[in-house]
Design an enzyme around this catalytic site. Structure first.
Site, PDB file in Angstrom:
ATOM      1  N   GLY A  39      -9.570  -1.244   1.072  1.00  0.00           N
ATOM      2  CA  GLY A  39      -9.429  -0.070   0.216  1.00  0.00           C
ATOM      3  C   GLY A  39      -8.797  -0.365  -1.122  1.00  0.00           C
ATOM      4  O   GLY A  39      -9.119   0.281  -2.130  1.00  0.00           O
ATOM      5  N   ASP A  61     -12.509 -12.018   2.413  1.00  0.00           N
ATOM      6  CA  ASP A  61     -12.039 -11.106   3.450  1.00  0.00           C
ATOM      7  C   ASP A  61     -12.659 -11.557   4.769  1.00  0.00           C
ATOM      8  O   ASP A  61     -13.479 -12.477   4.803  1.00  0.00           O
ATOM      9  CB  ASP A  61     -12.409  -9.654   3.137  1.00  0.00           C
ATOM     10  CG  ASP A  61     -11.339  -8.670   3.632  1.00  0.00           C
ATOM     11  OD1 ASP A  61     -10.810  -8.873   4.744  1.00  0.00           O
ATOM     12  OD2 ASP A  61     -11.046  -7.702   2.913  1.00  0.00           O
ATOM     13  N   ARG A 108      -1.391   1.883   5.330  1.00  0.00           N
ATOM     14  CA  ARG A 108      -0.430   2.795   5.947  1.00  0.00           C
ATOM     15  C   ARG A 108      -1.151   4.000   6.521  1.00  0.00           C
ATOM     16  O   ARG A 108      -2.162   4.461   6.019  1.00  0.00           O
ATOM     17  CB  ARG A 108       0.594   3.264   4.909  1.00  0.00           C
ATOM     18  CG  ARG A 108       1.501   2.182   4.395  1.00  0.00           C
ATOM     19  CD  ARG A 108       2.424   2.711   3.305  1.00  0.00           C
ATOM     20  NE  ARG A 108       3.402   3.646   3.851  1.00  0.00           N
ATOM     21  CZ  ARG A 108       4.089   4.493   3.101  1.00  0.00           C
ATOM     22  NH1 ARG A 108       3.895   4.557   1.805  1.00  0.00           N
ATOM     23  NH2 ARG A 108       4.969   5.289   3.653  1.00  0.00           N
ATOM     24  N   ASN A 121       0.924  -7.270   9.275  1.00  0.00           N
ATOM     25  CA  ASN A 121       0.662  -7.886   7.975  1.00  0.00           C
ATOM     26  C   ASN A 121       1.393  -9.204   7.768  1.00  0.00           C
ATOM     27  O   ASN A 121       0.927 -10.058   7.017  1.00  0.00           O
ATOM     28  CB  ASN A 121       1.022  -6.906   6.851  1.00  0.00           C
ATOM     29  CG  ASN A 121       0.002  -5.784   6.734  1.00  0.00           C
ATOM     30  OD1 ASN A 121      -1.021  -5.785   7.405  1.00  0.00           O
ATOM     31  ND2 ASN A 121       0.283  -4.819   5.880  1.00  0.00           N
ATOM     32  N   ILE A 144       0.553  -8.166  -2.923  1.00  0.00           N
ATOM     33  CA  ILE A 144       0.479  -6.707  -2.846  1.00  0.00           C
ATOM     34  C   ILE A 144       0.715  -6.242  -1.415  1.00  0.00           C
ATOM     35  O   ILE A 144       1.230  -5.148  -1.183  1.00  0.00           O
ATOM     36  CB  ILE A 144      -0.894  -6.216  -3.353  1.00  0.00           C
ATOM     37  CG1 ILE A 144      -1.025  -6.476  -4.863  1.00  0.00           C
ATOM     38  CG2 ILE A 144      -1.118  -4.739  -3.050  1.00  0.00           C
ATOM     39  CD1 ILE A 144      -2.402  -6.167  -5.434  1.00  0.00           C
ATOM     40  N   ASN A 146       1.899  -5.061   1.968  1.00  0.00           N
ATOM     41  CA  ASN A 146       3.187  -4.504   2.363  1.00  0.00           C
ATOM     42  C   ASN A 146       3.631  -5.011   3.738  1.00  0.00           C
ATOM     43  O   ASN A 146       2.793  -5.410   4.547  1.00  0.00           O
ATOM     44  CB  ASN A 146       3.079  -2.972   2.399  1.00  0.00           C
ATOM     45  CG  ASN A 146       3.263  -2.381   1.027  1.00  0.00           C
ATOM     46  OD1 ASN A 146       4.131  -2.807   0.264  1.00  0.00           O
ATOM     47  ND2 ASN A 146       2.443  -1.397   0.688  1.00  0.00           N
ATOM     48  N   ASP A 177       5.149   1.404  -8.541  1.00  0.00           N
ATOM     49  CA  ASP A 177       6.354   2.209  -8.724  1.00  0.00           C
ATOM     50  C   ASP A 177       6.552   2.566 -10.194  1.00  0.00           C
ATOM     51  O   ASP A 177       6.954   3.695 -10.530  1.00  0.00           O
ATOM     52  CB  ASP A 177       7.583   1.455  -8.206  1.00  0.00           C
ATOM     53  CG  ASP A 177       7.481   1.113  -6.733  1.00  0.00           C
ATOM     54  OD1 ASP A 177       6.872   1.900  -5.985  1.00  0.00           O
ATOM     55  OD2 ASP A 177       7.998   0.056  -6.337  1.00  0.00           O
ATOM     56  N   ARG A 180       3.769   5.095 -11.227  1.00  0.00           N
ATOM     57  CA  ARG A 180       4.140   6.440 -10.765  1.00  0.00           C
ATOM     58  C   ARG A 180       5.262   7.032 -11.600  1.00  0.00           C
ATOM     59  O   ARG A 180       5.219   8.205 -12.001  1.00  0.00           O
ATOM     60  CB  ARG A 180       4.568   6.372  -9.298  1.00  0.00           C
ATOM     61  CG  ARG A 180       3.422   6.217  -8.321  1.00  0.00           C
ATOM     62  CD  ARG A 180       3.937   6.152  -6.896  1.00  0.00           C
ATOM     63  NE  ARG A 180       2.824   6.139  -5.938  1.00  0.00           N
ATOM     64  CZ  ARG A 180       2.804   5.440  -4.822  1.00  0.00           C
ATOM     65  NH1 ARG A 180       3.844   4.672  -4.499  1.00  0.00           N
ATOM     66  NH2 ARG A 180       1.758   5.490  -4.014  1.00  0.00           N
ATOM     67  N   HIS A 204      10.430  -2.559  -3.110  1.00  0.00           N
ATOM     68  CA  HIS A 204       9.175  -1.807  -3.161  1.00  0.00           C
ATOM     69  C   HIS A 204       8.979  -0.940  -1.924  1.00  0.00           C
ATOM     70  O   HIS A 204       7.882  -0.816  -1.407  1.00  0.00           O
ATOM     71  CB  HIS A 204       7.999  -2.789  -3.335  1.00  0.00           C
ATOM     72  CG  HIS A 204       6.672  -2.135  -3.535  1.00  0.00           C
ATOM     73  ND1 HIS A 204       6.432  -1.203  -4.518  1.00  0.00           N
ATOM     74  CD2 HIS A 204       5.491  -2.286  -2.870  1.00  0.00           C
ATOM     75  CE1 HIS A 204       5.172  -0.808  -4.465  1.00  0.00           C
ATOM     76  NE2 HIS A 204       4.582  -1.441  -3.459  1.00  0.00           N
TER      77      HIS A 204
END
Length: 341
Positions: A39, A61, A108, A121, A144, A146, A177, A180, A204
Site C-alpha cells: 500500500g 516484493d 496497521r 516486521n 519506513i 514500522n 510527522d 502532518r 516516530h
C-alpha cells in the site's frame, strides 16, 4: 579518471560513453524499493519514477512486483523500471543501489500500535538488511517499516554484524510527522501550507513524537497546542479509523517517503547544499539515547550535520521528558532482537 570526475568515482554512479569523439557522462543512480507492491510501496514507487535523477528503479516484493513494474514503466520519465519477486531475486534487486527505501511489512489495523507490528516486521526488516549488507553495503538506507524506533536499530545491528555500518547512511523516515504537522498547523492558522515547516523531534510513534510548535512564527493558545500535538502524535490512528479496517496511512506515507528520498538524492546526486529534513538517525543529541530524530543537513555521503534540539517551551519540555524513556525502550527492543537471535 576519478580525479577529473570526483562525483562519479563510485562505480554504481558512473557510466562513461564515447560518442563522436566526445566523452559523455550519464549518471547511473539506482534506487531500490523493498516492499514495492504494498500500500505504501506502489504509490512511493510511482512518485520516485517521476524523479529525473533516478536512472534505474528496482521494485522488490514477495508478490506482484512484475505487474507493478510493468504499470509504472509506461510512465514517460527516464528511470528504467524492473520488478523482482521473492527472496531469490533480492540480491539482483539490490546490486549497485545508491539508495534503498524500505516500506516492507504488514500495515496497521484498528487497535494496533506501531509496537504491535514489531514481531512481524522485525523479522522482515532483518532479512532485508542482511541483503543490503551483502549486496550494496554502501547504499543510503531509508527505513519506513514500522515501528521505526525499533527497525532502524535492527538494520544498524545487522550492518554491524557484517562490518559495514555507516551511521551517515542510515535513516528512519519520520517525514510523515512533519507533513502532518505542516498540514494541521497551516489549516488551524489559515496560512499557506507551502510556507509552513514545523520541526518534529524524538521518534516516530505516539508519545515519542514531539512537535515543536514554538519554532513556528504563529501564536497558539494552550488548547490549540494540546489539540495539535495530540493530532500530530496520533494522526495515523485517525486514518486507520477513517479507513474502517481497510488500511492505514499509505498514500500520505508514500508522499512523505518520496519527499525524503528526493531530498537525499538532491544532496548526494545533484550536490545541492543546505538540504535538510528531520530524520531518525544515530546521534548524541540526547545523552543516553542512541537514535533520535532532529533536523539533519544532508551532504554527499548522507548525514552532513545533525542539529541540536531547538529551544523548547515548557510544554514541549514535558513532551520530551515523556518521549525519552519510551524511545529508549523501543531502541533497546530493536537492538536485542538482533543480538539475541
Amino acid at each position: 579518471m576519478a580525479s577529473c570526475f570526483p562525483l562519479f568515482s563510485r562505480p554504481h554512479l558512473a557510466l562513461l560513453l564515447q560518442h563522436n569523439g566526445h566523452l559523455m557522462i550519464f549518471l547511473q543512480v539506482k534506487v531500490a524499493v523493498l516492499g514495492a507492491a504494498g500500500g505504501i510501496g506502489q504509490p512511493l514507487s510511482l512518485l520516485l519514477k517521476t524523479n529525473p535523477l533516478v536512472s534505474d528503479l528496482a521494485l522488490f516484493d514477495i508478490v506482484n512486483t512484475p505487474g507493478v513494474a510493468a504499470d509504472i514503466s509506461h510512465i514517460n520519465t527516464p528511470a528504467v523500471v524492473k520488478g523482482y519477486i521473492g527472496n531469490d531475486q533480492l540480491a539482483a534487486a539490490l546490486a549497485g543501489s545508491h539508495l534503498v527505501v524500505i516500506p516492507a511489512g504488514v500495515p496497521r489495523k484498528p487497535g494496533m500500535t506501531r509496537d504491535d507490528l514489531f514481531n512481524i516486521n522485525a523479522g522482515i526488516v532483518k532479512n532485508l538488511a542482511t541483503g543490503i549488507a551483502i549486496n550494496c553495503p554502501k547504499a543510503l538506507i531509508c527505513v519506513i517499516s514500522n515501528p521505526v524506533n525499533s527497525t532502524v536499530p535492527i538494520v544498524a545491528e545487522v550492518l554491524k554484524k557484517h562490518n559495514c555500518f555507516d551511521p551517515k547512511r542510515l535513516f528512519g523516515v519520520t517525514t510523515l510527522d512533519i507533513v502532518r504537522a505542516n498540514t494541521f498547523v497551516s489549516s488551524a492558522k489559515s496560512v499557506n501550507v507551502q510556507g509552513t515547516e514545523v520541526p518534529v523531534i524524538g521518534g516516530h510513534s505516539g508519545v515519542t513524537i514531539v512537535p515543536i510548535l514554538s519554532a513556528t512564527s504563529h501564536p497558539f493558545t494552550d488548547e490549540e497546542v494540546t489539540t495539535l500535538t495530540q493530532r500530530i502524535q496520533y494522526g495515523g490512528d485517525e486514518v486507520v479509523k477513517a479507513k474502517d479496517g481497510a488500511g492505514s496511512a499509505t498514500l500520505s506515507m508514500a508522499y512523505a517517503g518520496a519527499r525524503f528520498a528526493n531530498s537525499l538524492l538532491d544532496a548526494t546526486v545533484a550536490k545541492k547544499s543546505g538540504v535538510k529534513e528531520c530524520t531518525f538517525v544515530q546521534s548524541n543529541v540526547v545523552p543516553g539515547v542512541e537514535y533520535f530524530s532532529t533536523v539533519v543537513e544532508f551532504g554527499l555521503e548522507g548525514v552532513h550535520k545533525i542539529f541540536p534540539i531547538p529551544n523548547l517551551s515548557a510544554y514541549e519540555k514535558t513532551l520530551l521528558d515523556a518521549c525519552i524513556p519510551e524511545l529508549k525502550s523501543n531502541i533497546r527492543k530493536g537492538i536485542d532482537f538482533v543480538k539475541n537471535a
